[in-house]
Design an enzyme around this catalytic site. Structure first.
Site, PDB file in Angstrom:
ATOM      1  N   GLY A  29       0.842  -1.200   0.000  1.00 51.30           N
ATOM      2  CA  GLY A  29       0.000   0.000   0.000  1.00 51.30           C
ATOM      3  C   GLY A  29       0.869   1.238   0.000  1.00 51.30           C
ATOM      4  O   GLY A  29       1.864   1.311  -0.722  1.00 51.30           O
ATOM      5  N   SER A  30       0.511   2.205   0.845  1.00 52.65           N
ATOM      6  CA  SER A  30       1.204   3.486   0.876  1.00 52.65           C
ATOM      7  C   SER A  30       2.713   3.306   1.107  1.00 52.65           C
ATOM      8  O   SER A  30       3.540   3.696   0.282  1.00 52.65           O
ATOM      9  CB  SER A  30       0.569   4.370   1.964  1.00 52.65           C
ATOM     10  OG  SER A  30       1.217   5.602   2.037  1.00 52.65           O
ATOM     11  N   GLN A  31       3.100   2.701   2.237  1.00 52.85           N
ATOM     12  CA  GLN A  31       4.532   2.521   2.532  1.00 52.85           C
ATOM     13  C   GLN A  31       5.106   1.295   1.828  1.00 52.85           C
ATOM     14  O   GLN A  31       6.240   1.323   1.339  1.00 52.85           O
ATOM     15  CB  GLN A  31       4.772   2.398   4.045  1.00 52.85           C
ATOM     16  CG  GLN A  31       4.525   3.681   4.838  1.00 52.85           C
ATOM     17  CD  GLN A  31       5.535   4.778   4.550  1.00 52.85           C
ATOM     18  OE1 GLN A  31       6.674   4.524   4.181  1.00 52.85           O
ATOM     19  NE2 GLN A  31       5.124   6.019   4.721  1.00 52.85           N
ATOM     20  N   SER A  56      -3.534  -5.020  -4.863  1.00 51.54           N
ATOM     21  CA  SER A  56      -2.121  -4.808  -4.529  1.00 51.54           C
ATOM     22  C   SER A  56      -1.238  -5.772  -5.315  1.00 51.54           C
ATOM     23  O   SER A  56      -0.124  -5.429  -5.741  1.00 51.54           O
ATOM     24  CB  SER A  56      -1.872  -5.025  -3.035  1.00 51.54           C
ATOM     25  OG  SER A  56      -2.585  -4.079  -2.288  1.00 51.54           O
ATOM     26  N   MET A  87      -3.886  -2.201  12.150  1.00 54.48           N
ATOM     27  CA  MET A  87      -4.921  -3.060  12.700  1.00 54.48           C
ATOM     28  C   MET A  87      -4.924  -4.460  12.094  1.00 54.48           C
ATOM     29  O   MET A  87      -5.632  -5.344  12.572  1.00 54.48           O
ATOM     30  CB  MET A  87      -6.304  -2.419  12.521  1.00 54.48           C
ATOM     31  CG  MET A  87      -6.559  -1.238  13.420  1.00 54.48           C
ATOM     32  SD  MET A  87      -6.317  -1.619  15.176  1.00 54.48           S
ATOM     33  CE  MET A  87      -4.816  -0.731  15.528  1.00 54.48           C
ATOM     34  N   HIS A 111       6.086   1.739  12.240  1.00 54.37           N
ATOM     35  CA  HIS A 111       5.378   2.473  13.289  1.00 54.37           C
ATOM     36  C   HIS A 111       5.305   1.515  14.478  1.00 54.37           C
ATOM     37  O   HIS A 111       5.139   0.307  14.290  1.00 54.37           O
ATOM     38  CB  HIS A 111       3.985   2.858  12.777  1.00 54.37           C
ATOM     39  CG  HIS A 111       3.089   3.532  13.779  1.00 54.37           C
ATOM     40  ND1 HIS A 111       3.533   4.508  14.648  1.00 54.37           N
ATOM     41  CD2 HIS A 111       1.768   3.386  14.028  1.00 54.37           C
ATOM     42  CE1 HIS A 111       2.511   4.933  15.386  1.00 54.37           C
ATOM     43  NE2 HIS A 111       1.435   4.258  15.033  1.00 54.37           N
ATOM     44  N   ASP A 194       3.959  10.036  17.064  1.00 53.27           N
ATOM     45  CA  ASP A 194       3.358   9.887  15.736  1.00 53.27           C
ATOM     46  C   ASP A 194       1.834  10.002  15.841  1.00 53.27           C
ATOM     47  O   ASP A 194       1.203  10.716  15.057  1.00 53.27           O
ATOM     48  CB  ASP A 194       3.764   8.537  15.128  1.00 53.27           C
ATOM     49  CG  ASP A 194       3.296   8.410  13.687  1.00 53.27           C
ATOM     50  OD1 ASP A 194       3.948   9.000  12.807  1.00 53.27           O
ATOM     51  OD2 ASP A 194       2.262   7.758  13.444  1.00 53.27           O
ATOM     52  N   GLU A 198      -0.408  13.129  14.156  1.00 53.21           N
ATOM     53  CA  GLU A 198      -1.468  12.953  13.145  1.00 53.21           C
ATOM     54  C   GLU A 198      -2.835  13.349  13.690  1.00 53.21           C
ATOM     55  O   GLU A 198      -3.706  13.778  12.941  1.00 53.21           O
ATOM     56  CB  GLU A 198      -1.453  11.537  12.548  1.00 53.21           C
ATOM     57  CG  GLU A 198      -1.773  10.416  13.496  1.00 53.21           C
ATOM     58  CD  GLU A 198      -1.216   9.056  13.045  1.00 53.21           C
ATOM     59  OE1 GLU A 198      -0.222   8.997  12.303  1.00 53.21           O
ATOM     60  OE2 GLU A 198      -1.784   8.037  13.475  1.00 53.21           O
ATOM     61  N   SER A 255       3.020  39.858   4.448  1.00 51.04           N
ATOM     62  CA  SER A 255       3.016  41.295   4.756  1.00 51.04           C
ATOM     63  C   SER A 255       3.113  41.544   6.267  1.00 51.04           C
ATOM     64  O   SER A 255       2.838  40.646   7.071  1.00 51.04           O
ATOM     65  CB  SER A 255       1.713  41.912   4.247  1.00 51.04           C
ATOM     66  OG  SER A 255       0.619  41.347   4.973  1.00 51.04           O
TER      67      SER A 255
HETATM   68  N1  LIG Z   1       0.730   5.659   5.286  1.00 53.93           N
HETATM   69  C1  LIG Z   1       1.866   6.273   5.625  1.00 53.93           C
HETATM   70  O1  LIG Z   1       2.313   7.185   4.941  1.00 53.93           O
HETATM   71  C2  LIG Z   1       2.678   5.852   6.830  1.00 53.93           C
HETATM   72  C3  LIG Z   1       3.728   6.677   7.307  1.00 53.93           C
HETATM   73  C4  LIG Z   1       4.555   6.194   8.327  1.00 53.93           C
HETATM   74  C5  LIG Z   1       4.319   4.940   8.866  1.00 53.93           C
HETATM   75  N2  LIG Z   1       3.280   4.190   8.408  1.00 53.93           N
HETATM   76  C6  LIG Z   1       3.078   2.852   8.960  1.00 53.93           C
HETATM   77  O2  LIG Z   1       3.338   1.907   7.917  1.00 53.93           O
HETATM   78  C7  LIG Z   1       2.533   0.739   8.111  1.00 53.93           C
HETATM   79  C8  LIG Z   1       1.717   0.487   6.852  1.00 53.93           C
HETATM   80  O3  LIG Z   1       0.783   1.549   6.717  1.00 53.93           O
HETATM   81  P1  LIG Z   1       0.218   1.984   5.304  1.00 53.93           P
HETATM   82  O4  LIG Z   1      -0.585   3.229   5.530  1.00 53.93           O
HETATM   83  O5  LIG Z   1       1.318   1.973   4.312  1.00 53.93           O
HETATM   84  O6  LIG Z   1      -0.770   0.773   4.998  1.00 53.93           O
HETATM   85  P2  LIG Z   1      -1.848   0.700   3.842  1.00 53.93           P
HETATM   86  O7  LIG Z   1      -3.215   0.899   4.420  1.00 53.93           O
HETATM   87  O8  LIG Z   1      -1.486   1.551   2.677  1.00 53.93           O
HETATM   88  O9  LIG Z   1      -1.661  -0.839   3.456  1.00 53.93           O
HETATM   89  C9  LIG Z   1      -2.442  -1.366   2.497  1.00 53.93           C
HETATM   90  C10 LIG Z   1      -1.840  -2.672   2.049  1.00 53.93           C
HETATM   91  O10 LIG Z   1      -1.860  -3.640   3.099  1.00 53.93           O
HETATM   92  C11 LIG Z   1      -2.363  -4.868   2.647  1.00 53.93           C
HETATM   93  N3  LIG Z   1      -3.629  -5.148   3.374  1.00 53.93           N
HETATM   94  C12 LIG Z   1      -4.668  -4.294   3.589  1.00 53.93           C
HETATM   95  N4  LIG Z   1      -5.636  -4.894   4.300  1.00 53.93           N
HETATM   96  C13 LIG Z   1      -5.195  -6.133   4.532  1.00 53.93           C
HETATM   97  C14 LIG Z   1      -5.760  -7.242   5.226  1.00 53.93           C
HETATM   98  N5  LIG Z   1      -6.950  -7.186   5.815  1.00 53.93           N
HETATM   99  N6  LIG Z   1      -5.011  -8.380   5.290  1.00 53.93           N
HETATM  100  C15 LIG Z   1      -3.795  -8.451   4.717  1.00 53.93           C
HETATM  101  N7  LIG Z   1      -3.217  -7.426   4.043  1.00 53.93           N
HETATM  102  C16 LIG Z   1      -3.914  -6.295   3.961  1.00 53.93           C
HETATM  103  C17 LIG Z   1      -2.528  -4.717   1.158  1.00 53.93           C
HETATM  104  O11 LIG Z   1      -1.334  -5.116   0.556  1.00 53.93           O
HETATM  105  C18 LIG Z   1      -2.672  -3.246   0.911  1.00 53.93           C
HETATM  106  O12 LIG Z   1      -2.165  -2.794  -0.283  1.00 53.93           O
HETATM  107  C19 LIG Z   1       1.690   1.029   9.352  1.00 53.93           C
HETATM  108  O13 LIG Z   1       2.378   0.512  10.457  1.00 53.93           O
HETATM  109  C20 LIG Z   1       1.656   2.560   9.414  1.00 53.93           C
HETATM  110  O14 LIG Z   1       1.414   3.079  10.700  1.00 53.93           O
HETATM  111  C21 LIG Z   1       2.460   4.605   7.402  1.00 53.93           C
HETATM  112  C1  LIG Z   2       1.817  10.083   7.185  1.00 49.58           C
HETATM  113  C2  LIG Z   2       1.604  10.062   8.696  1.00 49.58           C
HETATM  114  C3  LIG Z   2       0.321  10.759   9.087  1.00 49.58           C
HETATM  115  O1  LIG Z   2       2.690  10.773   9.277  1.00 49.58           O
HETATM  116  C4  LIG Z   2       1.697   8.617   9.257  1.00 49.58           C
HETATM  117  O2  LIG Z   2       2.009   8.670  10.618  1.00 49.58           O
HETATM  118  C5  LIG Z   2       0.461   7.753   9.054  1.00 49.58           C
HETATM  119  O3  LIG Z   2       0.028   7.134  10.029  1.00 49.58           O
HETATM  120  O4  LIG Z   2      -0.018   7.668   7.913  1.00 49.58           O
HETATM  121 MG   LIG Z   3       1.006   7.394  11.863  1.00 45.30          MG
HETATM  122 MG   LIG Z   4       3.533   9.911  10.956  1.00 48.69          MG
END
Ligand SMILES: NC(=O)c1ccc[n+]([C@@H]2O[C@H](COP(=O)([O-])OP(=O)(O)OC[C@H]3O[C@@H](n4cnc5c(N)ncnc54)[C@H](O)[C@@H]3O)[C@@H](O)[C@H]2O)c1
Ligand SMILES: CC(C)(O)[C@@H](O)C(=O)O
Ligand SMILES: [Mg+2]
Ligand SMILES: [Mg+2]
Length: 335
Positions: A29-31, A56, A87, A111, A194, A198, A255
């Site tokens: 996903g995102s990370q 994904s 979660m 995290h 963190d 947020e 300003s």
């Molecule tokens: N989003 C951010 O920018 C960010 C920043 C810093 C730290 N983090 C941490 O990184 C970790 C990942 O967060 P994220 O936001 O990248 O996650 P996300 O929500 O983007 O992850 C989605 C991915 O997880 C998998 N997924 C989703 N639901 C699922 C399920 N029920 N069972 C199995 N796989 C599943 C799939 O591959 C999906 O693409 C977390 O610990 C988060 O706190 C995230």
């Molecule tokens: C990008 C953020 C908000 O800094 C991260 O902590 C997250 O949980 O997505």
């Molecule tokens: Mg966070």
């Molecule tokens: Mg953060």
């Protein structure tokens, strides 16, 4: 105030420590998407582990990464990185990682939530560490591709091998974070700060501040387009100035009228009451009450998140933003 003793950069980290080791990134996903591609482009041996062959899975394939089912990804992995939603991590750990992983493989997080609140109790023979990027996943990828990196925190929970920090710094280098800087912390400090960030500013605070300011103007009969430019769109330009030149740099660009109004009315709006509520929010995080509530909300299918998203999507400010999108994009610098 306790200042950091060290900020790690590229010269403090060496990819050789993990070169050739098999790294399983769980989640795309995102990370996950950013880490898997950055680590691969840094010459490391990466596989992606996913539960299902869904969206994904296809996305990974289209990025040139062959995804595997979680069990297959973790069974030969030396380093297992949890990048599925917070979660989801406990169930994934119990059902698809712990039963299949190699004894003593490293468990890595972005995290600290699951370790700090004891949702995952790692085996005693694994190194457990965290590299927490201080920015969103797509930015971690974008900065890396452009030759930069998003700063990160690093924390060591268990160091059985005696090399956990070197490995954590190597991963930080692999995702580009040491090109900026990596600050040592603990799982506790990362998790609490963190969540606080947020909730009170980055996501919650800024969203409500934009909404309240936009609605105040619209309710008083001002044009919503004018309100949108003033209370939402221009925020990026001022935050960019803070990012480039600090708060002083931002103040120098506006300003004297804005400086005076900002310095006096800012404190009137964000007053002692707000600070008290920030402390309350922090207290809920520190006591574990927020974590408990979030686990419970997730168990009920996240109704607050689902309804909140649809409310935002259907809000007047979002509709106005969509109408103005083309015009705003046209004005953006081209490079
Ligand atoms: N989003 C951010 O920018 C960010 C920043 C810093 C730290 N983090 C941490 O990184 C970790 C990942 O967060 P994220 O936001 O990248 O996650 P996300 O929500 O983007 O992850 C989605 C991915 O997880 C998998 N997924 C989703 N639901 C699922 C399920 N029920 N069972 C199995 N796989 C599943 C799939 O591959 C999906 O693409 C977390 O610990 C988060 O706190 C995230
Ligand atoms: C990008 C953020 C908000 O800094 C991260 O902590 C997250 O949980 O997505
Ligand atoms: Mg966070
Ligand atoms: Mg953060």
């Amino acid at each position: 105030m306790k200042s950091t003793s060290k900020i790690y950069t590229d010269k403090d980290s060496n990819l050789d420590v993990i070169k050739g080791k098999r790294i399983a990134v769980l989640g795309y996903g995102s990370q996950g998407r950013a880490w898997a591609q950055n680590l691969r482009d840094s010459g490391l041996n990466v596989v992606v582990g996913l539960e299902r062959e869904g969206k994904s899975w296809e996305l990974a394939k289209s990025d040139g990464i062959i995804p595997l089912h979680t069990e297959d990804a973790v069974k030969d992995a030396d380093i297992i990185i949890f990048l599925v939603p917070d979660m989801v991590q406990r169930t994934l750990w119990l059902e698809s990682v712990q039963p299949y992983m190699k004894k003593g493989a490293d468990l890595v997080f972005a995290h600290g939530f699951n370790i700090h609140y004891k949702l995952i109790e790692p085996p005693k023979d694994s190194d457990v560490y965290m590299i927490a990027p201080k920015g969103p996943g797509p930015t971690v990828r974008e900065y890396y591709k452009a030759g930069g990196g998003v700063p990160a925190l690093v924390a060591i929970q268990q160091d059985v091998s005696g090399t956990a920090l070197q490995k954590a710094l190597a991963i930080a280098k692999g995702i580009g974070a040491t090109r900026a800087g990596v600050i040592p912390t603990t799982f506790k400090e990362e998790t609490e700060t963190d969540l606080f960030g947020e909730q009170v500013i980055l996501v919650g605070g800024i969203m409500e501040l934009m909404k309240a300011a936009f609605e105040t103007l619209v309710e008083e009969g001002y044009q919503p387009e004018v309100a949108y430019f003033e209370t939402i769109n221009e925020l990026k330009m001022l935050v960019d100035l803070v990012y480039e030149k600090g708060i002083t740099g931002m103040l120098k660009a506006v300003s004297d009228t804005a400086k005076y109004g900002g310095m006096t009315v800012g404190k009137f709006v964000i007053n002692e009451d707000v600070r008290k509520r920030m402390k309350e929010a922090l207290q809920r995080i520190k006591s574990g009450k927020f974590a408990e509530e979030w686990v419970e909300e997730y168990g009920r299918g996240m109704p607050t998140v689902v309804n909140g998203l649809s409310q935002v999507q259907n809000s007047l400010e979002e509709k106005i933003g969509n109408q103005l999108k083309d015009l705003i994009q046209k004005g953006k610098p081209k490079s």
